[in-house]
Design a protein around this motif. Sequence first.
Motif, PDB file in Angstrom:
ATOM      1  N   ILE A   1      33.313   1.912  38.480  1.00  0.00           N
ATOM      2  CA  ILE A   1      33.557   2.859  39.575  1.00  0.00           C
ATOM      3  C   ILE A   1      34.716   3.789  39.214  1.00  0.00           C
ATOM      4  O   ILE A   1      34.651   5.007  39.395  1.00  0.00           O
ATOM      5  N   ILE A   2      35.794   3.215  38.688  1.00  0.00           N
ATOM      6  CA  ILE A   2      36.955   4.024  38.308  1.00  0.00           C
ATOM      7  C   ILE A   2      36.603   5.013  37.201  1.00  0.00           C
ATOM      8  O   ILE A   2      37.026   6.176  37.218  1.00  0.00           O
ATOM      9  N   GLN A   3      35.771   4.581  36.254  1.00  0.00           N
ATOM     10  CA  GLN A   3      35.409   5.440  35.126  1.00  0.00           C
ATOM     11  C   GLN A   3      34.266   6.402  35.446  1.00  0.00           C
ATOM     12  O   GLN A   3      33.922   7.250  34.632  1.00  0.00           O
ATOM     13  N   GLY A   4      33.680   6.252  36.641  1.00  0.00           N
ATOM     14  CA  GLY A   4      32.582   7.128  37.029  1.00  0.00           C
ATOM     15  C   GLY A   4      31.237   6.733  36.470  1.00  0.00           C
ATOM     16  O   GLY A   4      30.293   7.551  36.446  1.00  0.00           O
ATOM     17  N   ASN A   5      31.108   5.472  36.032  1.00  0.00           N
ATOM     18  CA  ASN A   5      29.839   4.970  35.503  1.00  0.00           C
ATOM     19  C   ASN A   5      29.025   4.313  36.619  1.00  0.00           C
ATOM     20  O   ASN A   5      29.587   3.773  37.575  1.00  0.00           O
ATOM     21  N   PRO A   6      27.703   4.331  36.515  1.00  0.00           N
ATOM     22  CA  PRO A   6      26.884   3.646  37.522  1.00  0.00           C
ATOM     23  C   PRO A   6      27.054   2.137  37.417  1.00  0.00           C
ATOM     24  O   PRO A   6      27.393   1.603  36.361  1.00  0.00           O
ATOM     25  N   ILE A   7      26.826   1.439  38.526  1.00  0.00           N
ATOM     26  CA  ILE A   7      26.877  -0.023  38.528  1.00  0.00           C
ATOM     27  C   ILE A   7      25.480  -0.574  38.780  1.00  0.00           C
ATOM     28  O   ILE A   7      24.699  -0.002  39.541  1.00  0.00           O
ATOM     29  N   ASN A   8      25.152  -1.680  38.121  1.00  0.00           N
ATOM     30  CA  ASN A   8      23.865  -2.340  38.302  1.00  0.00           C
ATOM     31  C   ASN A   8      23.952  -3.308  39.476  1.00  0.00           C
ATOM     32  O   ASN A   8      24.817  -4.192  39.499  1.00  0.00           O
TER      33      ASN A   8
ATOM     34  N   VAL B   1      22.679   1.517  40.750  1.00  0.00           N
ATOM     35  CA  VAL B   1      21.356   1.409  40.143  1.00  0.00           C
ATOM     36  C   VAL B   1      20.769   0.080  40.602  1.00  0.00           C
ATOM     37  O   VAL B   1      21.270  -0.987  40.244  1.00  0.00           O
ATOM     38  N   PHE B   2      19.716   0.148  41.415  1.00  0.00           N
ATOM     39  CA  PHE B   2      19.143  -1.069  41.985  1.00  0.00           C
ATOM     40  C   PHE B   2      18.097  -1.645  41.036  1.00  0.00           C
ATOM     41  O   PHE B   2      17.185  -0.947  40.589  1.00  0.00           O
ATOM     42  N   LEU B   3      18.273  -2.936  40.719  1.00  0.00           N
ATOM     43  CA  LEU B   3      17.425  -3.619  39.738  1.00  0.00           C
ATOM     44  C   LEU B   3      16.877  -4.919  40.318  1.00  0.00           C
ATOM     45  O   LEU B   3      17.416  -5.444  41.302  1.00  0.00           O
ATOM     46  N   PRO B   4      15.826  -5.485  39.698  1.00  0.00           N
ATOM     47  CA  PRO B   4      15.297  -6.768  40.159  1.00  0.00           C
ATOM     48  C   PRO B   4      16.286  -7.910  39.885  1.00  0.00           C
ATOM     49  O   PRO B   4      17.274  -7.747  39.150  1.00  0.00           O
TER      50      PRO B   4
ATOM     51  N   LYS C   1      27.610 -10.313  51.974  1.00  0.00           N
ATOM     52  CA  LYS C   1      26.505  -9.574  51.378  1.00  0.00           C
ATOM     53  C   LYS C   1      27.028  -8.678  50.256  1.00  0.00           C
ATOM     54  O   LYS C   1      28.091  -8.054  50.390  1.00  0.00           O
ATOM     55  N   LEU C   2      26.268  -8.605  49.183  1.00  0.00           N
ATOM     56  CA  LEU C   2      26.722  -7.867  48.004  1.00  0.00           C
ATOM     57  C   LEU C   2      27.025  -6.404  48.330  1.00  0.00           C
ATOM     58  O   LEU C   2      28.035  -5.857  47.867  1.00  0.00           O
ATOM     59  N   LEU C   3      26.187  -5.766  49.131  1.00  0.00           N
ATOM     60  CA  LEU C   3      26.423  -4.360  49.441  1.00  0.00           C
ATOM     61  C   LEU C   3      27.671  -4.186  50.306  1.00  0.00           C
ATOM     62  O   LEU C   3      28.386  -3.182  50.175  1.00  0.00           O
ATOM     63  N   ASP C   4      27.961  -5.157  51.161  1.00  0.00           N
ATOM     64  CA  ASP C   4      29.206  -5.104  51.943  1.00  0.00           C
ATOM     65  C   ASP C   4      30.414  -5.295  51.035  1.00  0.00           C
ATOM     66  O   ASP C   4      31.458  -4.659  51.221  1.00  0.00           O
ATOM     67  N   PHE C   5      30.265  -6.184  50.067  1.00  0.00           N
ATOM     68  CA  PHE C   5      31.333  -6.411  49.093  1.00  0.00           C
ATOM     69  C   PHE C   5      31.627  -5.124  48.325  1.00  0.00           C
ATOM     70  O   PHE C   5      32.786  -4.723  48.152  1.00  0.00           O
ATOM     71  N   ILE C   6      30.564  -4.454  47.875  1.00  0.00           N
ATOM     72  CA  ILE C   6      30.741  -3.215  47.112  1.00  0.00           C
ATOM     73  C   ILE C   6      31.398  -2.147  47.977  1.00  0.00           C
ATOM     74  O   ILE C   6      32.279  -1.409  47.512  1.00  0.00           O
TER      75      ILE C   6
END
Length: 336
Positions: free
Chosen positions: A200-207, A287-290, A268-273
């Motif tokens: 997030i700090i570097q501006g990269n996407p997170i999986n 980036v949402f993945l299985p 919940k993971l999205l709340d954590f993020i």
Amino acid sequence: MSIIVTGAAGFIGFHLSKQLLALGYHVIGIDNLNEYYDAALKKDRLKLLETNANFTFHKMDLANQEEVHSLFKKHSINIVIHLAAQAGVRYSLTHPHSYVHSNLLGFLNILEGCRQFPVEHLIYASSSSVYGANTKTPFSEKDPVDHPVSLYAASKKANELMAHTYSHLYDIPTTGLRFFTVYGPWGRPDMAYYSFTRDIIQGNPINVFNHGDMSRDFTFIDDIVDGIVKLLHRPPKRQDEWNRKKPEPNSSYAPYKLYNIGNNNPIKLLDFIQTLEEKIGKKAEKVFLPMQPGDVKITYADITDLQSDVGFSPSTALEKGLESFVDWYKEYHLKE
């Protein structure tokens, strides 16, 4: 009083060693300083511990039987806290032999040391991963854990079985701790909260795996350390009244006990993020993945036994814990 802490340069081992030293114990730290993640971080943790005269460090691979035997022979040990292990669920998919080497052979040598040079208490790290395919929540130590979904989890379940065998055969008091998603300053770079912060700090996407439909019982490091310290002088005792016809898996007639040590509050993971984004002050590109092989949808600790037996009470709110981590991350990684 002398306490061995294996994995002393690791995340939990560092914080625990620091607290034990503050309480006046002599800590004998063991670590092999492997490169599963950046060894420089481990060495920086060690530098802080080595400023205390009551800290002695041995670089050692616990799978080396002769070195472990010599260590126990050299020092008069009261308590052993075994935290060293090959960690990581996903890493076990590609490096399975590391888990046999570190988590099985290494633990066997620790058990043998405790047998040949008797100690008052062996406390060792298990994991919430042992609950595997279980879906009943919160996870209770009284539930069977016979369906691991990763080799890492299987190795931790094996540790619990090995510990019981030595408690039964040699009367060694053993306490296994099933840790639930520990986070905080000086944490492990392979953990999601750490890599999320970096990206997030570097501006990269997170999986974001399982499309964000996951929950974790995030537990702040200070609460974990407090729980371990409370257990130091509470070794399990033999229980002759233990019901062999209806055996509970978390206790025994032998001096053996298992505890969950978590926050008892899955997030919940999205709340954590979202909370992490707020503490960083920047939104994440997701980036949402299985679901990844070996992962589980939820972890949720029933901590009734640990609360009842030693008064364990995790008190660090997620907002405070993540703020502490982000502040440390910026100071450590972004300093001029």
